[in-house]
Design a protein around this motif. Structure first.
Motif, mmCIF file in Angstrom:
data_model
loop_
_atom_site.group_PDB
_atom_site.id
_atom_site.type_symbol
_atom_site.label_atom_id
_atom_site.label_comp_id
_atom_site.label_asym_id
_atom_site.label_seq_id
_atom_site.Cartn_x
_atom_site.Cartn_y
_atom_site.Cartn_z
ATOM 1 N N VAL A 194 -17.420 -7.716 -6.196
ATOM 2 C CA VAL A 194 -16.752 -6.761 -5.412
ATOM 3 C C VAL A 194 -16.354 -6.715 -4.140
ATOM 4 N N HIS A 195 -15.056 -6.325 -3.743
ATOM 5 C CA HIS A 195 -14.563 -7.079 -2.595
ATOM 6 C C HIS A 195 -14.198 -4.711 -1.997
ATOM 7 N N ASN A 196 -14.788 -4.936 -1.076
ATOM 8 C CA ASN A 196 -14.480 -3.073 -0.659
ATOM 9 C C ASN A 196 -12.863 -2.894 -0.326
ATOM 10 N N ASN A 197 -12.307 -1.757 -1.026
ATOM 11 C CA ASN A 197 -11.037 -1.364 -1.178
ATOM 12 C C ASN A 197 -10.838 0.031 -0.340
ATOM 13 N N GLN A 198 -10.808 -0.257 1.045
ATOM 14 C CA GLN A 198 -10.392 0.875 1.379
ATOM 15 C C GLN A 198 -9.111 1.952 1.110
ATOM 16 N N LYS A 199 -9.682 2.991 1.732
ATOM 17 C CA LYS A 199 -8.513 4.124 1.100
ATOM 18 C C LYS A 199 -7.757 4.422 2.132
ATOM 19 N N LEU A 200 -6.572 4.304 1.650
ATOM 20 C CA LEU A 200 -5.229 4.443 2.496
ATOM 21 C C LEU A 200 -4.640 5.447 2.895
ATOM 22 N N PRO A 201 -4.475 6.068 4.408
ATOM 23 C CA PRO A 201 -3.315 7.215 4.449
ATOM 24 C C PRO A 201 -2.023 6.985 3.826
ATOM 25 N N LEU A 202 -1.571 7.933 3.223
ATOM 26 C CA LEU A 202 -0.765 8.215 1.819
ATOM 27 C C LEU A 202 0.970 7.960 2.940
ATOM 28 N N GLU A 205 6.442 9.550 0.826
ATOM 29 C CA GLU A 205 6.564 10.026 -0.658
ATOM 30 C C GLU A 205 5.173 9.971 -1.387
ATOM 31 N N GLN A 206 4.220 9.062 -1.391
ATOM 32 C CA GLN A 206 3.277 9.014 -2.365
ATOM 33 C C GLN A 206 2.389 10.329 -1.117
ATOM 34 N N LYS A 207 2.676 11.361 -0.334
ATOM 35 C CA LYS A 207 1.846 12.066 -0.206
ATOM 36 C C LYS A 207 2.537 13.143 -1.634
ATOM 37 N N GLU A 208 3.749 13.429 -1.352
ATOM 38 C CA GLU A 208 4.008 14.221 -1.980
ATOM 39 C C GLU A 208 3.813 14.845 -4.113
ATOM 40 N N VAL A 238 -1.355 5.985 -4.658
ATOM 41 C CA VAL A 238 -1.946 7.044 -5.360
ATOM 42 C C VAL A 238 -2.978 7.063 -7.003
ATOM 43 N N TYR A 239 -2.293 6.183 -7.657
ATOM 44 C CA TYR A 239 -3.680 6.313 -8.900
ATOM 45 C C TYR A 239 -5.010 6.322 -8.038
ATOM 46 N N LEU A 240 -5.176 5.437 -7.386
ATOM 47 C CA LEU A 240 -6.408 5.568 -7.175
ATOM 48 C C LEU A 240 -7.222 6.742 -6.272
ATOM 49 N N GLN A 241 -6.139 7.574 -5.786
ATOM 50 C CA GLN A 241 -7.024 8.979 -5.100
ATOM 51 C C GLN A 241 -6.593 10.078 -6.236
ATOM 52 N N LEU A 242 -5.889 10.083 -7.027
ATOM 53 C CA LEU A 242 -5.918 11.229 -8.160
ATOM 54 C C LEU A 242 -7.287 11.112 -8.686
ATOM 55 N N ILE A 243 -7.496 9.639 -9.140
ATOM 56 C CA ILE A 243 -8.874 9.527 -9.612
ATOM 57 C C ILE A 243 -10.253 10.072 -8.960
ATOM 58 N N GLU A 244 -9.696 9.646 -7.901
ATOM 59 C CA GLU A 244 -10.892 10.416 -6.539
ATOM 60 C C GLU A 244 -11.071 11.864 -6.538
ATOM 61 N N ARG A 386 8.918 0.024 -0.301
ATOM 62 C CA ARG A 386 7.837 -0.842 0.177
ATOM 63 C C ARG A 386 6.749 -0.255 0.897
ATOM 64 N N ALA A 387 5.312 -0.091 0.114
ATOM 65 C CA ALA A 387 4.585 0.776 0.793
ATOM 66 C C ALA A 387 3.973 0.417 2.316
ATOM 67 N N ASN A 388 4.344 -1.326 1.980
ATOM 68 C CA ASN A 388 3.823 -2.079 3.466
ATOM 69 C C ASN A 388 4.941 -2.532 4.209
ATOM 70 N N HIS A 389 6.008 -2.303 4.042
ATOM 71 C CA HIS A 389 6.931 -1.982 4.728
ATOM 72 C C HIS A 389 7.519 -3.907 4.307
ATOM 73 N N SER A 390 7.373 -3.886 3.295
ATOM 74 C CA SER A 390 7.876 -5.184 3.191
ATOM 75 C C SER A 390 9.117 -5.107 2.194
ATOM 76 N N HIS A 391 10.234 -6.341 2.383
ATOM 77 C CA HIS A 391 11.141 -5.741 1.218
ATOM 78 C C HIS A 391 10.996 -6.669 0.706
#
Ligand code: ADP
Ligand code: ZN
Ligand code: ZN
Length: 740
Positions: A194-202, A205-208, A238-244, A386-391
């Motif tokens: 198990v690698h802890n997976n922190q909740k990210l601030p959306l 677009e994700q928030k909406e 987004v899925y993860l936070q909806l499940i939460e 892209r959420a992490n700003h990669s191109h």
């Protein structure tokens, strides 16, 4: 009380109800949905059946139910009846998808039961044990060991304390120890790190997107959403936070993924966020025992998040609050075996029944889903960045016609070669994608043109170099390679076509210093070995990963900066109305593997059709333009989503019967469907007219399949079965995955 029961049988004529008396001792226990055993036919065997109705009396003389096996909910029975109508099969065949795995067998011995193990405990408090009664060092040592480790198993005692089973048994006999048989769960996740997976601030677009679905969750309301987000745009977050959110309401979620065993990284993120205890996984690679236990955990409400492939949609969640279907365009959501159901359609039905939201997610949505979204049949949610700003990677197209003209006979174009070499020197990683496995994909005699085919299937054999065998990819038939043509005895047998094995060999020649690893069905044999391949590629810094379709699925490799598509034409030339769509989807998904973090990515697509629009729009990663072009074509050609394709398949060993039945079916279909604007075409042999020694014919019809049409198709099918069909299987499939 009388129960109406459907008998579990493949025979089509048995899709009928029979009345049975409910015995007094079962009256309080059985209900609609109960799986029971009943005497049937010759009385010698008990058959399994399902109660679909309970009523006070029967007009027939009835037998008694012999025993109760399991209770399903009435909802499930209704779902099964809906499916039987919609997918032209027996109710019992649908119910089988919903009962606890491993409970189907009629013989008690073959059944999967709860797994129990013997644990060793003290039978009296440690302090009260009369130590002088203990004989020898061994017994004393065991008592001391148990003082620290009460509740261990005998194998553990043998291994850790090095004390024999005989010593344990002798103390049990004296009444000092006892053995307790306890249930344990076979949890497929026990060995996962198990690698802890922190909740990210959306992001905005994700928030909406999140909030729109959240509202439906809050209001206990059905709504279907299409979460259309480019690769890496943060759909999974987004899925993860909806499940939460759903968990906070103490409700369960079902998450469907195309093939969970191929996407271990996705699973890691779920486990890292919610922990193993909360999650149940269901997929084909699990043992029957594991599936049984996962099912029980879900039923008991202990695991509120179910992640699995197609059939996980039937998981026995008590209080379902959310359904998510990731990569919703994936063809695996439609079953090709009976019942030929679509998990998306079943999910839609369930979500409506239970008043909950359904979220379909994809970077390249199914054309039909996007069409529905653009006509307000479902709500479109867009993630465009892209959420992490990669191109997004830069895509280049290589015209293989020019390569050949310039004298390059290798599978690797000049440009791809240069980029691969550069990548290797910079210690970055490359993925090469080729959608054919094996070495050579067809074998032909140059003198007479004879191609080698499987004796059981009308299909070319593929040469596999590692085992030096010719293989049929349909039935698994193998034979020794030939050097002399079986027809004209010429020795000019040539091996054509390229599979992943040949590609790997060529890469070794071109890049002798590069390390490679191959991933296709042939290298994936043992359980978890795909996971092992991906882990090796990532952790051991292997230069090049070569693979089929399975390298495309949502893996995340930070150091992959180059993706090469060896031949983009394979899927374009398929004789299928979805050929363009599949080409576009696969190219876009492959491209999405490159440059997912801070390193910029590059994609090189090699093709003989550089100007075809699916390839051009894949280059610019422009789904919207692709959609507009393709939907216009579908409209003109009367293909889905405007019209449905009805494929009625006939297969069996008796060609004469197949011909007669298919012609009879053709006549009644024409008569009955005339007024519904449905075009029925003459019966004819299927493109692959023999598989596993079964001859295959088919009828194709085109038109809109409305509920009325479904009823008529069911009636026609019953009508044909009533005609004494002995040796022929008939199936009806609407918009099948495979048109061959
Ligand atoms: P998708 O499922 O759309 O392919 P992912 O959910 O895998 O996208 O996200 C891609 C990457 O972006 C992942 O590394 C993820 O951790 C990161 N990510 C997702 N959402 C956010 C966010 N709100 N802020 C920062 N990084 C994010
Ligand atoms: Zn020949
Ligand atoms: Zn075969």
């Amino acid at each position: 009380m009388i129960a109406e029961i459907i008998i579990d049988s493949k025979a089509k004529k048995l899709n009928r109800k029979f009345d049975y008396q409910i015995p007094k001792n079962l009256e309080d226990l059985v209900d609609v949905g109960s799986r029971v055993l009943v005497p049937f036919g010759n009385f010698k065997t008990l058959e399994q059946g399902y109660i679909i109705k309970i009523k006070p009396n029967s007009e027939y003389e009835v037998k008694e139910i012999a025993g109760l096996e399991e209770n399903l909910s009435e909802d499930k029975i209704n779902l099964a009846r809906m499916m039987a109508r919609k997918y032209f099969c027996n109710v019992s065949e649908c119910i089988k998808l919903m009962i606890t795995p491993g409970m189907r067998s009629k013989s008690k011995e073959a059944r999967i039961t709860d797994k129990t193990i013997n644990f060793v405990y003290f039978n009296q408090p440690y302090e009260e044990i009369e130590k002088n009664k203990l004989k020898g060092e061994k017994q004393k040592k065991l008592i001391e060991f148990l003082k620290q480790n009460e509740g261990v198993t005998i194998p553990e005692i043998e291994k850790i304390a090095e004390i024999s089973r005989a010593t344990v048994n002798s103390l049990v006999k004296k009444g000092i120890l006892k053995i307790v048989n306890q249930k344990i769960e076979r949890n497929p996740l026990v060995h996962k790190k198990v690698h802890n997976n922190q909740k990210l601030p959306l992001n905005e677009e994700q928030k909406e997107a999140f909030q729109k679905v959240e509202q439906a969750i809050e209001q206990n309301r059905f709504e279907e959403f299409l979460l259309y987000g480019i690769t890496g745009s943060g759909k999974t977050e987004v899925y993860l936070q909806l499940i939460e959110k759903t968990l906070q309401k103490n409700k369960s979620s079902i998450v469907l993924v195309p093939e969970i065993s191929l996407t271990p990284q996705m699973l890691d993120r779920f486990i890292g966020r919610f922990g193993k205890e909360e999650i149940a996984v269901l997929h084909s690679k699990l043992s029957l025992g594991e599936r049984h236990d996962e099912w029980e955990r879900i039923k008991a409400g202990n695991a509120k998040i179910v992640i699995g492939a197609r059939s996980a949609i039937f998981a026995p969640c008590e209080d379902l609050g959310l359904i998510i279907i990731d990569e919703e365009h994936d063809s695996s959501y439609k079953s090709e075996a009976t019942p030929k159901y679509s998990a998306k359609e079943v999910a839609n039905y369930l979500a409506k029944e239970k008043n909950i939201p359904l979220v379909l997610g994809s970077a390249t949505p199914d054309l039909g889903t996007f069409y529905r979204a653009s006509h307000q049949a479902c709500t479109l949610l867009k993630l465009t960045k892209r959420a992490n700003h990669s191109h997004l990677p830069k895509v280049e197209i290589v015209d293989l016609k020019y390569e050949l003209a310039a004298g390059n006979k290798s599978m690797i174009s000049h440009l791809l070669y240069q980029e691969m070499e550069k990548n290797r020197k910079e210690k970055k990683q490359t993925i090469l994608f080729l959608n054919r496995r094996g070495y050579s994909t067809f074998i032909m005699c140059r003198d007479c043109g004879h191609t080698l085919k499987c004796p059981n299937c009308n299909i070319s054999l593929t040469y596999h170099i590692s085992q030096n065998l010719l293989k049929c990819h349909y039935c698994g038939h193998t034979e020794k390679p030939v050097t002399i043509c079986p027809v004209c005895k010429s020795s000019k047998i040539r091996y054509f076509g390229t599979g992943t094995q040949k590609l790997e060999q060529e890469i070794h020649k071109l890049f002798p210093e590069a390390s490679t690893i191959r991933m296709d069905i042939d290298t994936i044999t043992k359980k978890n070995s795909h996971e092992e391949i991906l882990r090796k590629f990532k952790e051991e810094n292997i230069d090049i990963l070569i693979g089929t379709q399975m390298v495309v699925k949502g893996h995340h490799f930070p150091k992959v900066t180059l993706v090469g598509v060896i031949a983009a034409d394979g899927s374009l030339n398929q004789d299928d109305y979805r050929a363009n769509e599949r080409t576009f989807q696969i190219l876009t998904q492959v491209a999405g593997r490159a440059g997912r973090e801070n390193l910029p990515g590059k994609v090189i697509i090699q093709t003989y059709n550089p100007t075809s629009f699916p390839i051009q729009y894949a280059k610019t990663q422009d789904y919207d333009k692709f959609y507009q072009t393709e939907i216009e074509l579908r409209k003109q050609l009367k293909y889905p989503p405007f019209y449905d394709i009805i494929l009625i398949g006939f297969s069996g060993e008796m060609e004469k019967e197949i011909q007669n039945i298919s012609h009879y079916m053709f006549e009644i279909l024409k008569q009955n469907l005339q007024k519904y604007d449905i075009n029925v075409f003459q019966p004819m042999p299927a493109p692959i007219d023999k598989i596993q020694n079964k001859i295959r014919w088919r009828i194709i019809a085109k038109g809109k399949v409305t509920p009325d049409v479904t009823i008529i198709l069911n009636k026609c099918l019953q009508n044909v079965y009533a005609k004494n069909v002995k040796h022929t299987q008939i199936s009806i499939d609407i918009n099948p995955n495979n048109m061959m």
